[in-house]
Design a protein around this motif. Structure first.
Motif, PDB file in Angstrom:
ATOM      1  N   THR A 184       0.838  -1.197   0.000  1.00  9.78           N
ATOM      2  CA  THR A 184       0.000   0.000   0.000  1.00  9.78           C
ATOM      3  C   THR A 184       0.871   1.245   0.000  1.00  9.78           C
ATOM      4  OG1 THR A 184      -1.689  -1.185   1.237  1.00  9.78           O
ATOM      5  CG2 THR A 184      -1.848   1.206   1.227  1.00  9.78           C
ATOM      6  N   ARG A 240       1.027   4.039  -2.913  1.00  8.82           N
ATOM      7  CA  ARG A 240       0.732   5.420  -2.575  1.00  8.82           C
ATOM      8  C   ARG A 240       1.867   6.331  -3.069  1.00  8.82           C
ATOM      9  NH1 ARG A 240       0.986   5.788   2.996  1.00  8.82           N
ATOM     10  NH2 ARG A 240      -0.807   4.432   3.138  1.00  8.82           N
ATOM     11  N   ASP A 292       1.440   6.786  -6.765  1.00  5.10           N
ATOM     12  CA  ASP A 292       0.297   7.664  -7.058  1.00  5.10           C
ATOM     13  C   ASP A 292       0.612   9.120  -6.728  1.00  5.10           C
ATOM     14  OD1 ASP A 292      -1.263   5.702  -8.095  1.00  5.10           O
ATOM     15  OD2 ASP A 292      -2.394   5.327  -6.263  1.00  5.10           O
ATOM     16  N   GLU A 293       1.345   9.323  -5.617  1.00  6.78           N
ATOM     17  CA  GLU A 293       1.705  10.691  -5.249  1.00  6.78           C
ATOM     18  C   GLU A 293       2.660  11.300  -6.264  1.00  6.78           C
ATOM     19  OE1 GLU A 293       1.027  10.231  -0.427  1.00  6.78           O
ATOM     20  OE2 GLU A 293       3.071  10.428  -1.210  1.00  6.78           O
TER      21      GLU A 293
END
Ligand SMILES: [Zn+2]
Length: 127
Positions: A67, A71, A74-75
């Motif tokens: 995860t 993340r 994605d950031e």
């Protein structure tokens, strides 16, 4: 940062994301199957939970790490979208291309990252 260069990083990040999801799917496939079969009502009635707990802990640990990795990707994609990709999130300095090349998810320059890891000893290292 110029558009063609950030496009290259966007492609690289999308690829990392696809690879990571494929990897998670492959791992989860086997793991979920075993956890589900361990949760068979007959096993629960027999009172043997030793296997189940082990599987759950393992799945949980993978979840957190994966995860965090997703993340970070994605950031980084979000930073490309809003034009701040390649700038340190702490001091705003440009992150050296060599560092971005090795780790497109890097969000801090080396100085800030070093400081961050010193101040947050338990934090996930930059990917
Ligand atoms: Zn910085």
């Amino acid at each position: 940062m110029s558009q063609p260069i950030s496009d290259t990083y966007a492609q690289q990040l999308q690829q990392m994301r696809a690879d990571l999801i494929a990897q998670i799917r492959a791992q989860r496939g086997g793991k979920i199957g075993r956890a589900e079969s361990a949760l068979d009502p007959h096993d629960i009635q027999s009172g043997d939970w030793s296997q189940v707990d082990g599987e759950r802990d393992l799945a949980q640990a993978l979840d957190e790490r994966e995860t965090a990795a997703l993340r970070a990707i994605d950031e980084a994609l979000q930073r490309i979208a809003n034009g701040t990709f390649g700038l340190c999130t702490d001091c705003g300095a440009e992150i050296p291309t060599a560092r971005l090349h090795a780790a497109p998810t890097a969000q801090r320059c080396i100085g800030c990252q070093t400081r961050y890891e010193r101040d947050h000893p338990g934090a996930t290292p930059s990917l």
